[in-house]
Design an enzyme around this catalytic site. Sequence first.
Site, PDB file in Angstrom:
ATOM      1  N   SER A 153       0.998  -1.211  -0.075  1.00  0.00           N
ATOM      2  CA  SER A 153      -0.019  -0.103  -0.008  1.00  0.00           C
ATOM      3  C   SER A 153       0.808   1.360   0.087  1.00  0.00           C
ATOM      4  O   SER A 153       0.265   2.438   0.183  1.00  0.00           O
ATOM      5  CB  SER A 153      -1.098  -0.045   1.357  1.00  0.00           C
ATOM      6  OG  SER A 153      -0.220  -0.368   2.488  1.00  0.00           O
ATOM      7  N   THR A 159      -1.913   3.663   4.225  1.00  0.00           N
ATOM      8  CA  THR A 159      -1.117   4.721   3.889  1.00  0.00           C
ATOM      9  C   THR A 159      -0.337   4.840   5.286  1.00  0.00           C
ATOM     10  O   THR A 159      -0.808   4.626   6.267  1.00  0.00           O
ATOM     11  CB  THR A 159      -2.109   5.937   3.709  1.00  0.00           C
ATOM     12  OG1 THR A 159      -2.708   5.722   2.523  1.00  0.00           O
ATOM     13  CG2 THR A 159      -0.927   7.233   3.853  1.00  0.00           C
ATOM     14  N   THR A 182       1.971   7.125   0.232  1.00  0.00           N
ATOM     15  CA  THR A 182       1.000   5.853  -0.207  1.00  0.00           C
ATOM     16  C   THR A 182       0.953   5.517  -1.717  1.00  0.00           C
ATOM     17  O   THR A 182       1.463   6.352  -2.399  1.00  0.00           O
ATOM     18  CB  THR A 182      -0.502   6.241   0.145  1.00  0.00           C
ATOM     19  OG1 THR A 182      -1.248   5.258   0.029  1.00  0.00           O
ATOM     20  CG2 THR A 182      -0.958   7.417  -0.943  1.00  0.00           C
ATOM     21  N   ARG A 185      -6.243   8.846 -10.646  1.00  0.00           N
ATOM     22  CA  ARG A 185      -6.638   9.276  -9.486  1.00  0.00           C
ATOM     23  C   ARG A 185      -5.741   9.385  -8.009  1.00  0.00           C
ATOM     24  O   ARG A 185      -4.633   9.102  -8.178  1.00  0.00           O
ATOM     25  CB  ARG A 185      -7.611   8.232  -8.720  1.00  0.00           C
ATOM     26  CG  ARG A 185      -8.443   8.418  -7.421  1.00  0.00           C
ATOM     27  CD  ARG A 185      -7.674   7.937  -6.262  1.00  0.00           C
ATOM     28  NE  ARG A 185      -8.187   7.798  -4.993  1.00  0.00           N
ATOM     29  CZ  ARG A 185      -7.724   7.656  -3.886  1.00  0.00           C
ATOM     30  NH1 ARG A 185      -6.560   7.067  -3.796  1.00  0.00           N
ATOM     31  NH2 ARG A 185      -8.603   7.850  -2.805  1.00  0.00           N
ATOM     32  N   THR A 224      -5.741   8.110   7.092  1.00  0.00           N
ATOM     33  CA  THR A 224      -5.764   6.935   6.469  1.00  0.00           C
ATOM     34  C   THR A 224      -7.050   6.419   5.772  1.00  0.00           C
ATOM     35  O   THR A 224      -8.071   7.070   6.742  1.00  0.00           O
ATOM     36  CB  THR A 224      -5.052   5.912   7.046  1.00  0.00           C
ATOM     37  OG1 THR A 224      -4.857   4.634   6.393  1.00  0.00           O
ATOM     38  CG2 THR A 224      -5.562   5.432   8.533  1.00  0.00           C
ATOM     39  N   GLY A 225      -7.207   5.760   5.000  1.00  0.00           N
ATOM     40  CA  GLY A 225      -8.722   5.207   4.619  1.00  0.00           C
ATOM     41  C   GLY A 225      -9.190   5.894   3.279  1.00  0.00           C
ATOM     42  O   GLY A 225      -8.297   6.354   2.585  1.00  0.00           O
TER      43      GLY A 225
HETATM   44  N1  ASP Z   1      -5.865   7.403   1.938  1.00  0.00           N
HETATM   45  C1  ASP Z   1      -5.344   6.831   1.008  1.00  0.00           C
HETATM   46  C2  ASP Z   1      -6.040   6.841  -0.354  1.00  0.00           C
HETATM   47  O1  ASP Z   1      -7.041   7.392  -0.579  1.00  0.00           O
HETATM   48  C3  ASP Z   1      -5.586   4.955   1.126  1.00  0.00           C
HETATM   49  C4  ASP Z   1      -5.247   4.540   2.687  1.00  0.00           C
HETATM   50  O2  ASP Z   1      -5.125   5.335   3.522  1.00  0.00           O
HETATM   51  O3  ASP Z   1      -5.406   3.566   2.806  1.00  0.00           O
HETATM   52  O4  ASP Z   1      -5.156   6.884  -1.453  1.00  0.00           O
END
Ligand code: ASP
Length: 332
Positions: A87, A190, A208, A218, A241-242
């Site tokens: 990731s 991330t 990330t 994107r 994160t997320g």
């Molecule tokens: N925040 C990151 C993104 O949207 C992904 C993640 O943190 O899992 O690219």
Amino acid sequence: MKRRSFIKSTSLVGAATLLPASALAARRLVEQDLGGVVNTGPVVLSTWDFGRAVPEAAIKTLHLGGSLIDAVENAVKIPESDPQVTSVGYGGYPDREGRVTLDACIMDGNGNCGSVVFLEHIMHPVSVARLVMEKTEHVMLAGEGALQFALKHGFRKRQLLTEQAAAAFKEWLKTSRNKKAGVDKTNHDTIGLLAMDGKGNMAGACTTSGMAWKIRGRVGDSPLIGAGLYVDNDVGAATATGLGEAVIKVAGSFLIVELMRNGKSPQAACRLALERILHKQPHYAERNDFLAGFIALRRDGEVGACSYRKGLQYTLFKDSAIRVVDAEFIAT
Ligand code: ASP
């Protein structure tokens, strides 16, 4: 001076003296509300559990006389170059065309920041983001331009798609290519990292490969100053994160720092930012794959973390010990 009497007294001051007096009073207010700078020694806080080596790299850098920016950069470079981490950086899962594109940013507590988005072929996007901060008048470079900038500064082109990530991509093409890209347990993580030296200085970095199987081009929250990361020596710092889209929609990290500036604890500020996401975009709560989370560090060393769903962990170095801690969550 309490906030109410502060507002009253500044409103009585004449226009000529208002600015400097209010600036001074505002600083006193911040110092009072946030408990001033407590000499806690260094604190390092990062999303998820990427291993002890991450906070250790930051602390070692500081012990060897490196700067806080050196410390946060060195720490997040560890998952960036780890092929087992799918990731972040090398080994990250690709977009839906099979290409690994990286996003990263770095910021210090005085408002200096740099960022790269949609960068391909470079193992350490955080180091390119740092160069954007230090060598240019810009904040963000994207795609081909970011790559050219990196190559001009001596970075080497690398194949970032590992065999493991290529195999996962093939499998995804077979089974799920018609599904929407989303963040779930298998395709996110991330690293956002916050650090302070205990003498009033803070810095952070976030890096990330973004959401796996994303539409080409994107960009998520992680490289966006204010969304994926925000740092302010006067107050504190936050990172996310997320699902990046959800975090961008509320300028999540900036929101948390501003909530702390207004007296919320780091924990309450993280929770309120998640509640803001769900208040504005309640449909996220209906998605099984929805995950967003924040971690925050106040300048007195107090930390907070909250995620929508159970499962977010963070790694904390504080009081000379490293711990992996489960974050609070709000989904029932
Ligand atoms: N925040 C990151 C993104 O949207 C992904 C993640 O943190 O899992 O690219």
